[in-house]
Design a protein around this motif. Structure first.
Motif, short mmCIF file in Angstrom:
data_model
loop_
_atom_site.label_atom_id
_atom_site.label_comp_id
_atom_site.label_asym_id
_atom_site.label_seq_id
_atom_site.Cartn_x
_atom_site.Cartn_y
_atom_site.Cartn_z
N ASP A 114 0.87 -1.18 0.00
CA ASP A 114 0.00 0.00 0.00
C ASP A 114 0.90 1.22 0.00
O ASP A 114 1.57 1.51 0.99
CB ASP A 114 -0.88 -0.07 1.27
N LYS A 118 -0.87 10.03 1.80
CA LYS A 118 -1.40 10.30 3.14
C LYS A 118 -1.73 11.78 3.26
O LYS A 118 -1.06 12.64 2.66
CB LYS A 118 -0.36 9.95 4.20
N PRO A 295 -6.64 0.73 2.71
CA PRO A 295 -7.54 1.83 2.41
C PRO A 295 -8.14 1.84 1.00
O PRO A 295 -8.68 2.87 0.59
CB PRO A 295 -6.67 3.06 2.61
N ASP A 345 -9.85 4.30 5.93
CA ASP A 345 -8.52 3.79 6.27
C ASP A 345 -8.60 3.04 7.60
O ASP A 345 -8.92 3.62 8.64
CB ASP A 345 -7.56 4.99 6.37
N ASN A 454 -14.27 7.98 6.32
CA ASN A 454 -13.38 8.55 5.31
C ASN A 454 -13.30 10.08 5.43
O ASN A 454 -12.98 10.77 4.47
CB ASN A 454 -13.85 8.14 3.91
N LYS A 460 -3.87 10.28 7.56
CA LYS A 460 -4.79 9.23 7.11
C LYS A 460 -4.70 9.08 5.60
O LYS A 460 -4.41 10.03 4.88
CB LYS A 460 -6.20 9.66 7.51
N ARG A 461 -4.98 7.87 5.12
CA ARG A 461 -5.01 7.64 3.68
C ARG A 461 -6.45 7.76 3.18
O ARG A 461 -7.37 7.15 3.77
CB ARG A 461 -4.46 6.25 3.36
#
Ligand code: DON
Length: 582
Positions: A114, A118, A295, A345, A454, A460-461
């Motif tokens: 992955d 980010k 994610p 994520d 989300n 966070k992705r």
């Protein structure tokens, strides 16, 4: 001239290759007799072969050259990824991110890298809202703030380091040479840049990169050199990830962020790491599906929909019959409704992945599907599991002679991302921050409604739909594929898999067959050309809001592996795709 059986076999492997450039992919094979006649006879003699299927010829050929020179599929995938940053700037990238699914033949296992972007540390939940609390789409899509911290360079180098066999210098050399010496502008490249010329010209650095000094576009046949990009690639070859996330390149990114009101800092860049994750697994009849976990939402929903659909005799309904398309659509609505509520994520949000891909949940969801009546989206809520813009991403698939397979999807999000280039580096910034829910429970650029899991948070992705996928049969890779298309990726990959697994199509037919797409909201069934009028009429009579709008859905790049043979198919829906092999 005498052709040896081994040469003939190698040529024949490519016969099923299709591409929209005449003879593309099957160049060496042109004019040969159909493969099926020869397969059985020559099978014992099949020794070594390798293939790259991707959106652009030069990069695909670089991948096969790497394997010819002794590299494995990961070396080839990394070389192809860096080469696409030079040859396919709309989606090939250094400034974006993605997911690489790898089958390791020797270990009989699969792994997922992955390297999704980010959110920078300075990101906030309401960063795309204007003074009235409305979403500012220009800020979200086309500003410096649109960019997440890029993952591609770290991800490709991680893959090389862990699973490749060649040096950085070896896999980067072809991309550096192409950027330095220049490439001949193809029809596809000319078309891609022209179709985004207006917005690209708004950014002075993008204008300098993609157009001649007088601002005009490079013509087909012109040589296009990218010396800044060559220097950036050289930094990466010499210093590894530090050559991008530190040093001069990082300084230039940060300076551009400061000049343009962006959020990415030196600290964000230095802190970026890809994550190796366990792929998701599902079953469909005798096949095992190995898919991309959060994610990305892709794997969860592909497996969920296959679970729902395997309760029906789809083959008996008939491919693209009204009955089949009805069940497919209803499964899509249920899955995309769940996406809107639960996906995000997993490093930040509770996502009930196991529950969503549980066949028992699919059995409950199947009961919600009426056999001959569309359920309006408004009547579908996300299940209780525990009880506009034209866009671009790109996928390529690689198989080597040792049985390793790589399925890689990466992107800047939109075609050419934010359309903002970092001065002096030769690359564009992504606009992946637009994949977050700027306001939870509202639609994003792809019309996808997304939930609180989300929401934007630092580090966070953003939730993705990218779905590099490998299907195993008897424990061995049988099919590897993936696609661009934003929300349409998931339904595209699903149909390619079903065409092959349930309808027994060869990989070229599976790629070419007309597709549909429904994503719950809006309540609209998109249908490509080629589905018969009476089928569409039947679907309408069941209550489906059919939209034939003329658009194409997705662009798969696939390899099927059968009895030691490789069958490649690039999708003809867009120009320039290529099947390279030997
Ligand atoms: O990660 C995602 O789902 C999107 N950023 C992918 C964008 C995309 O596929 C656009 N291509 N057509």
């Amino acid at each position: 001239m005498h052709t040896s059986p081994v040469t003939l076999i190698r040529q024949l492997i490519l016969i099923l290759a299709i591409a929209c450039v005449p003879g593309a992919g099957a160049r060496e094979a042109a004019g040969q007799t159909p493969i099926i006649d020869f397969q059985e006879r020559f099978l014992p003699q099949v020794a070594r072969h390798a293939m790259v299927v991707g959106p652009e010829r030069l990069a695909a050929e670089i991948g096969t050259r790497i394997m010819r020179a002794g590299g494995n599929a990961v070396d080839a995938a990394v070389a192809t990824g860096f080469a696409l940053a030079v040859t396919y700037p709309r989606a090939g990238n250094l400034g974006g991110g993605g997911f690489m699914l790898i089958h390791l033949a020797r270990d009989h296992r699969q792994t997922l890298i992955d390297y999704r972007e980010k959110a920078p540390a300075g990101a906030t939940a309401d960063m795309f809202l204007d003074a009235n609390g409305a979403i500012d789409r220009m800020q979200e899509f086309f500003s410096h703030r649109s960019a997440g911290v890029p993952g591609t360079v770290a991800g490709l180098l991680y893959a090389l380091d862990r699973y490749g066999s060649m040096s950085r210098e070896q896999v980067l050399a072809p991309a550096i040479a192409l950027a330095q010496e220049g490439l001949t502008v193809s029809f596809a490249l000319n078309f891609e840049i022209n179709s985004r010329a207006e917005r690209l010209r708004l950014n002075p650095e993008a204008r300098r990169l993609f157009f001649k000094a007088d601002g005009s576009a490079y013509d087909i046949g012109d040589t296009w050199r990218q010396p800044d990009l060559a220097r950036t690639l050289q930094q990466i070859a010499e210093h590894g990830a530090e050559g991008f996330y530190g040093g001069e390149v990082a300084r230039r990114i940060v300076a551009e962020m400061e000049a343009g009101g962006g959020l990415i800092t030196a600290r964000d860049l230095a802190a970026y790491r890809p994550v190796e994750r366990t792929p998701l697994r599902g079953r469909f009849r005798e096949f095992e599906i190995v898919a991309t976990p959060p994610p990305s939402s892709g794997g969860v929903h592909i497996i969920q929909m296959l679970n729902i659909l395997q309760g029906y005799d789809l083959a008996a309904m008939g491919h693209n019959s009204a009955a089949y398309l009805h069940h497919l659509t209803e499964a899509m609505k249920l899955a995309y409704a769940d996406r809107s509520r639960y996906l995000g994520d997993t490093d930040f949000a509770e996502v009930p992945v196991a529950a969503l891909i549980d066949p028992a949940y699919a059995a409950r969801q199947r009961r919600l599907i009426e056999p001959a009546r569309a359920t309006p989206s408004a009547n579908i809520a996300p299940g209780r599991v525990l009880g506009g813009e034209s866009t671009d991403t790109t996928h390529y698939t690689v198989a080597d002679s040792a049985g390793n397979v790589v399925s890689n999807t990466y992107t800047l999000n939109f075609s050419f991302g934010s359309h903002i280039a970092v001065p002096g580096t030769g690359f564009l910034l992504n606009n992946e921050m637009a994949d977050f829910a700027a306001v939870p429970d509202t639609a994003n650029a792809y019309g996808l409604v997304q939930g609180a899991p989300n929401a934007i948070e630092p580090g966070k992705r953003p939730l993705s739909s990218m779905s590099p996928t490998v299907v195993l049969r008897d424990g061995r890779p049988w099919l590897a594929t993936g696609s661009p298309g934003g929300s349409i990726i998931i339904s595209t990959v699903l149909q390619l898999l079903l065409n092959a697994m349930e309808f027994d199509m060869n990989v070229a037919a599976a790629a070419a067959a007309p597709r549909i797409h429904h994503q719950w909201e809006p309540d609209r069934l998109l249908a490509e050309q080629g589905i018969s009028e009476d089928t569409l009429r039947l679907l309408r009579s069941m209550g489906h809001q059919v939209d034939t709008g003329g658009r194409t859905l997705g662009r798969t790049q696939s390899i099927m592996l059968r009895d030691d043979w490789l069958f490649g198919a690039t999708d003809t829906r867009r120009p320039g795709g290529w099947v390279a092999g030997y």
